[in-house]
Design an enzyme around this catalytic site. Structure first.
Site, PDB file in Angstrom:
ATOM      1  N   CYS A 207       0.810  -1.219   0.273  1.00  0.00           N
ATOM      2  CA  CYS A 207       0.076  -0.070  -0.004  1.00  0.00           C
ATOM      3  C   CYS A 207       0.875   1.347  -0.067  1.00  0.00           C
ATOM      4  CB  CYS A 207      -0.779  -0.091   1.366  1.00  0.00           C
ATOM      5  SG  CYS A 207      -2.194   1.267   1.357  1.00  0.00           S
TER       6      CYS A 207
ATOM      7  N   GLU B 124      -9.236  -0.818  -2.745  1.00  0.00           N
ATOM      8  CA  GLU B 124      -9.613   0.749  -2.696  1.00  0.00           C
ATOM      9  C   GLU B 124     -10.784   1.027  -2.000  1.00  0.00           C
ATOM     10  OE1 GLU B 124      -5.976   0.588  -4.902  1.00  0.00           O
ATOM     11  OE2 GLU B 124      -7.024   1.909  -3.645  1.00  0.00           O
TER      12      GLU B 124
END
Ligand code: NB4
Ligand code: NI
Length: 183
Positions: free
Chosen positions: A110, A154
């Site tokens: 991430c 997401e």
């Protein structure tokens, strides 16, 4: 343009806050944010630009990560058929999903996490999603493979969920039945 300095890192409360639905028509500010998020992904996948601006490669970026609590994220990646998937999803929803799960065998990372966290992140293998485009059109599509994984990564950000929340603490590489590996 969005740079790494604009991407907030774990510990920032916005990463743990649920983003709010976006109202239409988009304000000029929201439209610019959407365009800038997609442009970040395109830039990060261009070796010259990525090196020049020291950008970490990305195929997805959620508004929370640039400290905005708007329910929108950008995706820019190729699917298993080499088709380009490139859009900003506004007010995205998963409307149905497979029972079967999948996971990236090398684990997930991430842009908001400056450390490697090993382990399998299980996600639905196939999903049917709905979202609005920045122009206010409703889209419905079926995703599988990396697009499906990225969409879920997401969407998690919009709900304050980080990928490592989904790694089994006791056995990070637990092999769940009814799951297929990706990669
Ligand atoms: C799998 C992958 N994750 C990359 N980074 N992480 C991210 O995108 C994070 C989101 C992804 C983590 C797992 C699923 C979604 C960002 N996240 O934090 C947003 O919330 C990549 F960069 C990458 N690729 C493969 C394709 N390649 C094409 C050529 O250009 C380089 C590019 C690199 N694949
Ligand atoms: Ni992320």
């Amino acid at each position: 343009m969005i740079l790494m300095e604009h991407i907030i890192r774990e510990g920032h409360p916005t990463l743990r806050t649920r983003a709010e639905e976006v109202t239409f028509p988009l304000s000029a500010e929201d439209r610019k944010l959407a365009d800038d998020m997609l442009q970040y992904l395109i830039n990060s996948q261009n070796p010259e630009i990525a090196e020049k601006y020291n950008l970490r490669g990305g195929i997805g970026l959620a508004a929370n990560q640039v400290n905005s609590l708007k329910r929108m994220f950008a995706l820019h990646l190729e699917d298993e058929n080499g088709e380009l998937i490139s859009f900003v999803a506004v007010n995205p929803k998963i409307v149905s999903h497979s029972v079967e799960q999948t996971y990236i065998t090398s684990g997930e990372g991430c842009l908001s996490v400056d450390r490697a966290i090993p382990g399998y992140v299980y996600r639905y293998a196939r999903i049917t999603v709905k979202f609005m485009t920045v122009d206010g059109e409703e889209k419905k599509m079926r995703l599988s493979g990396l697009p499906a994984i990225a969409f879920q990564h997401e969407l998690d950000h919009l709900n304050g969920v980080m990928f490592y929340d989904r790694i089994d603490e006791k056995d990070p590489f637990v092999q769940l039945e009814n799951s297929i590996p990706f990669g």
